[in-house]
Design a protein around this motif. Structure first.
Motif, mmCIF file in Angstrom:
data_model
loop_
_atom_site.group_PDB
_atom_site.id
_atom_site.type_symbol
_atom_site.label_atom_id
_atom_site.label_comp_id
_atom_site.label_asym_id
_atom_site.label_seq_id
_atom_site.Cartn_x
_atom_site.Cartn_y
_atom_site.Cartn_z
ATOM 1 N N ARG A 1 31.574 -7.494 36.806
ATOM 2 C CA ARG A 1 32.141 -7.741 38.081
ATOM 3 C C ARG A 1 33.474 -6.861 38.138
ATOM 4 N N TRP B 1 28.186 -4.552 47.463
ATOM 5 C CA TRP B 1 27.792 -5.556 47.884
ATOM 6 C C TRP B 1 27.169 -5.622 49.300
ATOM 7 N N GLY C 1 21.074 -21.118 46.535
ATOM 8 C CA GLY C 1 22.438 -20.694 46.186
ATOM 9 C C GLY C 1 22.729 -19.315 46.015
ATOM 10 N N MET C 2 21.633 -18.679 45.233
ATOM 11 C CA MET C 2 21.492 -17.417 44.938
ATOM 12 C C MET C 2 21.495 -16.586 46.145
ATOM 13 N N SER D 1 24.946 -16.696 47.980
ATOM 14 C CA SER D 1 26.223 -16.096 47.281
ATOM 15 C C SER D 1 25.768 -14.477 47.417
ATOM 16 N N PHE E 1 28.664 -13.339 49.640
ATOM 17 C CA PHE E 1 30.121 -12.942 48.965
ATOM 18 C C PHE E 1 29.815 -11.689 48.229
ATOM 19 N N VAL F 1 29.118 -10.006 45.672
ATOM 20 C CA VAL F 1 28.321 -9.937 44.576
ATOM 21 C C VAL F 1 27.831 -8.565 44.407
#
Length: 276
Positions: free
Chosen positions: A119, A152, A217-218, A221, A225, A227
Motif C-alpha cells: 500500500r 485502483w 466485502g472484498m 472494497s 476504496f 485498493v
C-alpha cells in the motif's frame, strides 16, 4: 507500530524483485507480479507451523465441546465454578481455550505488514522502506495487461490517464482478481463449516454469515476504496494459498487423529465363562 515487520517484509519483496527482474525487465509487470506472489508465498510458508498449531488446538477444543456444554449446563449459574471446571478440563486434556487464537495473533502483524508494504508504493514517495525512489517509481510504472499496479478502480479517469491507463483496463484486470480471491475465501470458509456445525452450532452460524460477507466485502472494497491492483494481487495470492493450505493441513491433522485412534489400546471384554 509494525516497523519491526515492515522492513523484513519489504526486504523479501526487494529480493524477489531482484530475482525476477534479472530474468525479465525490472520495470515489467511480470517481474512485479511474480515478486508480490512469491512474497506472499514466502511469508505464508514461514507461518505454516503456527497455522498447524492453531488447527491442532482447534481440533482439541472441538473434541471437548460436549464436555464443555455439560459443564455450562451444570454450573451455568455459578460463573466462578464454571470457569474453574472449564480450566480443569483443559488442563486434564492438555488443551487451552486460547490455543487456537495465539498462533493466529502471531500471524496477524506479519500479514498486515505485507499489506502495508504494498500500500505504501504511492506517487511522490521518496522511498518505501528498503526501496528507494527509483524502486517506488518502477512499481508505479509496472502494469498487468495495461492496468497499473499502483492504481485502483475508483480513481477518476483523469488520474488514471496521467498514469497511462483507464477504467476499461483497470476493470478488466481488477474485477477477475477480486472474483477469484473472493471465491477462494468462500471455499476456505465453507470447508471449515461442516465440522463447526456438529461441534459449535453458534460459531457455525457466524462462519456461515462470514462465508458470504467476506467475498462481498472484498468486491466492495476493491471497487469503491483506494485498493491498488498490487494489493488485489496480494489478496488473490494469500487467499488461494489459504485455501490450499487449509486442505493440506486438515489432511495432516486428520492422519494424526487416525494414528492416535489406531494406537489407542482396545478395552477387551470378559472372556466367555468368566464373570465380568
Amino acid at each position: 507500530m509494525f516497523d519491526v515487520f515492515l522492513y523484513p517484509v519489504s526486504t523479501i519483496l526487494w529480493f524477489w524483485h531482484k530475482v525476477f527482474g534479472a530474468v525479465s525487465s525490472p520495470d515489467s509487470g511480470v517481474a512485479w507480479v511474480l515478486s508480490i506472489v512469491f512474497l506472499v508465498f514466502t511469508l505464508r510458508l514461514l507461518l505454516v507451523k503456527p497455522a498447524l498449531s492453531a488447527l491442532r488446538a482447534g481440533r482439541r477444543t472441538q473434541a471437548l465441546a460436549p464436555q464443555l456444554q455439560k459443564i455450562k449446563d451444570k454450573y451455568g449459574k455459578d460463573r466462578q465454578r464454571m470457569a474453574k471446571e472449564i480450566q480443569k478440563l483443559h488442563a486434564d486434556n492438555g488443551s487451552s481455550p486460547l490455543g487456537g487464537c495465539l498462533p493466529a495473533l502471531i500471524q496477524l502483524p506479519v500479514l498486515l505488514s505485507l499489506y502495508w508494504v504494498l500500500r505504501d508504493f504511492t506517487p511522490g514517495a521518496a522511498s518505501n522502506h528498503v526501496f528507494d525512489r527509483e524502486g517506488v517509481q518502477s512499481f508505479l510504472n509496472a502494469d498487468l495487461f495495461g492496468a497499473k499496479l499502483g492504481n485502483w478502480l475508483s480513481q477518476s479517469a483523469a488520474e488514471l490517464a496521467a498514469f497511462g491507463t483507464d477504467h476499461t483496463r483497470m476493470i478488466a484486470v481488477g474485477v477477475p482478481l477480486m472474483l477469484i480471491a473472493g471465491l477462494a475465501t468462500f471455499f476456505s470458509l465453507r470447508a471449515g463449516l461442516t465440522r463447526q456445525t456438529s461441534t459449535a452450532p453458534q460459531a457455525a452460524g457466524i462462519a456461515k454469515l462470514m462465508m458470504y460477507l467476506a467475498p462481498l466485502g472484498m468486491l466492495v472494497s476493491g471497487s469503491f476504496f483506494p485498493v491498488p491492483i498490487g494489493v488485489l494481487l496480494y489478496f488473490l495470492a494469500t487467499n488461494v494459498w489459504t485455501l490450499a493450505q487449509q486442505h493440506f493441513l486438515t489432511k495432516v491433522v486428520d492422519r494424526e487423529e487416525e494414528t492416535r485412534k489406531a494406537e489407542k489400546p482396545k478395552v477387551e471384554g470378559p472372556r466367555p465363562g468368566n464373570t465380568p
